[in-house]
Design an enzyme around this catalytic site. Sequence first.
Site: not given
Ligand code: IDP
Ligand code: MG
Length: 154
Positions: A9, A49, A112, A115, A126
Amino acid sequence: METTLVLLKPDCVAGRKVGEVIKRFEDAGFQIRGAKMFVPGAEILKEHYAHLLAKPFFPDLEAFMQSTPVVALALASENAVERVRTIIGPTDSKKADPGTVRGDFGVDVMVNIVHASDSNENAAIELKRFFAPDELFDYAMHYTTTARSAEPVH
Ligand code: IDP
Ligand code: MG
């Protein structure tokens, strides 16, 4: 063998952690079957997303994901999906253990570093989303050379 999709990212790219994160996957024995850099468009992010489209933070997530190019990797190993998710740690970087990619380099739940696909079904979807068929390679992990001279080439 499984193949999974990883995106490095914008915080990874802008933070100069691309090499470090790829090194962790290579050291863990993953084969890079595909690699490319691009800025993800609005349509692809809406697809990718889709489960977060209704969330209030979606516009921020979209802006974040377009703030630099990202690097997409197709990584192969036994149990690749589960192994990559273990190596990166949980979504919220603050809850991720030291030694995980997100625990070591991530900022928070959005910012974070990476992905990674969360199931084999999603990995297949994906990989298709981000790689054309001819951008994914099957190859043996050794090389050959026909060079005969030990002299350096100037
Ligand atoms: P993942 O990346 O660990 O699979 P997901 O729940 O699929 O997590 O969410 C995708 C991405 O969306 C996350 O990696 C993060 O960048 C963002 N995200 C998820 N939940 C939140 C939130 O509560 N606040 C802000 N960004 C979020
Ligand atoms: Mg995810």
